[in-house]
Design a protein around this motif. Structure first.
Motif, short mmCIF file in Angstrom:
data_model
loop_
_atom_site.label_atom_id
_atom_site.label_comp_id
_atom_site.label_asym_id
_atom_site.label_seq_id
_atom_site.Cartn_x
_atom_site.Cartn_y
_atom_site.Cartn_z
N PRO A 159 0.83 -1.21 0.00
CA PRO A 159 0.00 0.00 0.00
C PRO A 159 0.87 1.26 0.00
CG PRO A 159 0.11 -0.94 2.20
CD PRO A 159 0.92 -1.84 1.33
N ARG A 160 0.46 2.24 -0.78
CA ARG A 160 1.11 3.54 -0.71
C ARG A 160 0.78 4.20 0.62
NH1 ARG A 160 2.09 5.72 -6.12
NH2 ARG A 160 0.33 4.78 -7.17
N ASN A 161 -0.48 3.98 1.03
CA ASN A 161 -0.96 4.62 2.24
C ASN A 161 -1.85 3.61 2.98
OD1 ASN A 161 -2.44 5.99 4.11
ND2 ASN A 161 -3.01 7.68 2.76
N PRO A 162 -1.35 3.05 4.10
CA PRO A 162 -2.12 2.00 4.77
C PRO A 162 -3.49 2.47 5.26
CG PRO A 162 -0.14 2.58 6.03
CD PRO A 162 -0.05 3.32 4.74
N VAL A 163 -3.58 3.76 5.61
CA VAL A 163 -4.87 4.26 6.10
C VAL A 163 -5.88 4.25 4.96
CG1 VAL A 163 -6.05 6.21 7.19
CG2 VAL A 163 -3.69 5.64 7.83
N GLN A 164 -5.39 4.67 3.79
CA GLN A 164 -6.25 4.66 2.60
C GLN A 164 -6.67 3.22 2.28
OE1 GLN A 164 -7.06 7.49 0.69
NE2 GLN A 164 -8.53 6.11 -0.24
N ALA A 165 -5.68 2.28 2.37
CA ALA A 165 -5.98 0.88 2.06
C ALA A 165 -7.07 0.36 3.00
CB ALA A 165 -4.71 0.03 2.19
N PHE A 171 -0.22 -7.11 4.14
CA PHE A 171 1.20 -6.81 3.94
C PHE A 171 1.70 -5.87 5.03
CE2 PHE A 171 4.67 -4.31 2.16
CZ PHE A 171 5.50 -5.31 1.68
N PHE A 172 0.95 -4.80 5.26
CA PHE A 172 1.35 -3.80 6.26
C PHE A 172 1.44 -4.43 7.65
CE2 PHE A 172 0.01 -0.23 9.14
CZ PHE A 172 1.18 0.50 9.03
N ALA A 173 0.42 -5.22 8.01
CA ALA A 173 0.41 -5.83 9.34
C ALA A 173 1.58 -6.80 9.51
CB ALA A 173 -0.92 -6.56 9.56
N MET A 174 1.90 -7.54 8.43
CA MET A 174 3.01 -8.48 8.53
C MET A 174 4.34 -7.75 8.71
SD MET A 174 1.83 -11.59 6.09
CE MET A 174 3.43 -11.93 5.54
N MET A 175 4.51 -6.63 7.99
CA MET A 175 5.74 -5.86 8.14
C MET A 175 5.87 -5.34 9.59
SD MET A 175 7.20 -5.87 5.21
CE MET A 175 8.33 -4.53 5.06
N LEU A 176 4.75 -4.80 10.11
CA LEU A 176 4.79 -4.31 11.50
C LEU A 176 5.13 -5.45 12.46
CD1 LEU A 176 1.75 -1.88 12.02
CD2 LEU A 176 4.13 -1.34 11.58
N GLY A 177 4.50 -6.62 12.22
CA GLY A 177 4.72 -7.77 13.10
C GLY A 177 6.18 -8.20 13.07
N ILE A 178 6.77 -8.25 11.88
CA ILE A 178 8.17 -8.69 11.76
C ILE A 178 9.07 -7.72 12.52
CG2 ILE A 178 10.09 -9.02 10.15
CD1 ILE A 178 7.99 -9.92 8.07
N ALA A 179 8.86 -6.42 12.29
CA ALA A 179 9.70 -5.43 12.95
C ALA A 179 9.52 -5.50 14.47
CB ALA A 179 9.37 -4.03 12.43
N ALA A 180 8.27 -5.70 14.90
CA ALA A 180 8.02 -5.75 16.35
C ALA A 180 8.67 -6.98 16.97
CB ALA A 180 6.52 -5.75 16.62
N THR A 181 8.78 -8.07 16.19
CA THR A 181 9.42 -9.28 16.72
C THR A 181 10.92 -9.08 16.91
OG1 THR A 181 7.86 -10.45 15.32
CG2 THR A 181 9.56 -11.78 16.34
#
Ligand code: ASP
Length: 438
Positions: free
Chosen positions: A161-167, A178-188
């Motif tokens: 997504p260009r903009n997750p809020v828009q998505a 995709f966005f949630a997985m990226m956040l999850g990986i970084a948080a891990t």
């Protein structure tokens, strides 16, 4: 002190939710068909559908859709964090992808073989075809128009997504995943106090969503009855009869996939009895049938996977959430049949290589279609154009699409649930999968 599970309350026994749903399902279906046959044209029936049945069904659907974005987001962030290490994520992600590809290719192949054998496109009387095309032409034109701007490359690029809020506002679930997985990986990887607070908040959001779903699901029996009543009272069985060969081919192929392919995979790789699977999965399958939407069914799918099928939470959250939008066996199968059916109808000859290309496009189409009612129609329009088949031909099948949509959504959800059981088997740390007792 451990307590007995809340399955057999003392005093007056309460009817199980899935039994109530089944009763609502049968009542709505029967009453709708009867009303259509007996008083199909009556103004009061129209008013009953419009002012009672439709709103009741819509309240339920809207409540479910309201929860989809927060649920997908929180379930995936937690799913990834709970897997603990990126290696486990890679493994489950890889297996989910293999599962999606294998079962979707199997589904499309079954559909394409059946449509080649039964040739439903060659059997429609021209006068019936003319009426159907004329009645569906306006909507078919709109759907054909929507296909613009969606190409194979776009489907892949739109994952980011260009903009997750828009998505989120657009209900673009793949981008949210995709966005949630990226956040999850970084948080891990980043185990700071800040990330722990973030994960704690996401956990709170997830728990709140589950509580809300619990409340919403109590409405399911009434909503299922209302949804089925308004669909069958409006449509009746006439169109089904006119397009009987097409409907029969789709239903036959869906049945082979659901009652042969998936159970064999479940038995061999998931080591679970198909009988207990279907019994335990019932609430999700009935919700799928009445909502025609994998996304709206996701809350129930997650509940069924975790509570009834005993799939460990991280696996269930990951596989079912990704699967609700990317693993659509029924949809891909339907796309394959419809494209070949319309090619037969319009007399477009497809070479073997072209048929293989149709198969590949349908597999991609199953991944790219949105899990909402009629989500596959724009994808089918796109594939038709690619092969020189008039996309307006979709008008021919619109009359029966709702019924087929309900059926293929059941198969979509079934594929996700079987996938979660199978993948859980191969997770070394996952607890044994034990179907819930009645
Ligand atoms: N209604 C389907 C689903 O949500 C998508 C489709 O085939 O139109 O799974």
């Amino acid at each position: 002190m451990s307590q007995a599970p809340d399955t057999a309350p003392v005093g007056k026994p309460r009817m199980a939710l899935h039994t109530k749903m089944l009763i609502g399902f049968i009542l709505g279906l029967g009453a709708g068909i009867a009303a259509n046959m007996l008083v199909g044209e009556a103004a009061w029936l129209d008013a009953l559908i419009r002012y009672v049945a439709d709103p009741v069904g819509q309240v339920f659907l809207r409540l479910l859709f309201m929860l989809v974005i927060p649920l997908v987001f929180s379930a995936l962030v937690l799913g990834v964090v709970e897997l603990g290490d990126p290696q486990a994520l890679g493994r489950i992600g890889g297996r989910t992808l293999i599962w999606i590809l294998v079962v979707t290719v199997a589904a499309v192949t079954i559909g394409m073989i059946m449509v080649s054998v039964f040739q439903p496109g060659a059997g429609i009387p021209p006068d019936v075809a003319g009426t159907l095309l004329a009645s569906g032409s306006e909507r078919a034109g709109q759907i054909a128009g929507q296909r613009e701007g969606v190409s194979g490359v776009d489907i892949l690029l739109n994952i980011i997504p260009r903009n997750p809020v828009q998505a989120a506002a657009d209900g673009d679930l793949i981008a949210i995943i995709f966005f949630a997985m990226m956040l999850g990986i970084a948080a891990t990887i980043l185990r700071t106090p800040g990330t722990k607070t973030f994960v704690g908040a996401v956990e709170g959001l997830y728990e709140i969503c589950l509580k809300l779903i619990d409340w919403v699901i109590q409405l399911a029996p009434y909503a299922v009855a209302a949804l089925l009543f308004s669909i069958t009272a409006r449509l009746g069985l006439d169109v089904l009869v006119q397009l009987a060969q097409f409907v029969g081919t789709v239903m036959g192929a869906l049945a082979v996939h659901t009652f042969v392919v998936l159970p064999v995979l479940l038995l061999v790789f998931g080591r679970m009895s198909p009988m207990s699977f279907f019994r335990e999965a019932q609430p999700a399958l009935l919700t799928a049938f009445s909502t025609s939407s994998s996304s709206a069914t996701l809350p129930t799918t997650l509940m069924v996977a975790e509570e009834n099928l005993g799939v460990p939470r991280p696996v269930a959250r990951f596989v079912c959430t990704v699967g609700s939008t990317a693993n659509m066996n029924g949809t891909a199968l339907f796309e394959g049949i419809t494209v070949l059916f319309l090619a037969q109808f319009f007399g477009v000859d497809l070479s073997f290589v072209q048929q293989v290309l149709v198969l590949l496009m349908c597999v991609l189409g199953g991944i790219g279609a949105a899990g909402v009612p009629g989500g596959s129609l724009p994808v089918i329009a796109m594939i038709l154009v690619m092969f020189g088949i008039p996309p307006e031909g979709i008008g021919l099948i619109l009359g029966v699409d709702r019924f087929l949509d309900m059926s293929r959504t059941v198969v979509n959800v079934c594929g996700d649930l079987v996938g979660s059981v199978v993948i859980a088997r191969y997770e070394p740390d996952a607890p044994a999968v034990v179907p819930g007792e009645d």
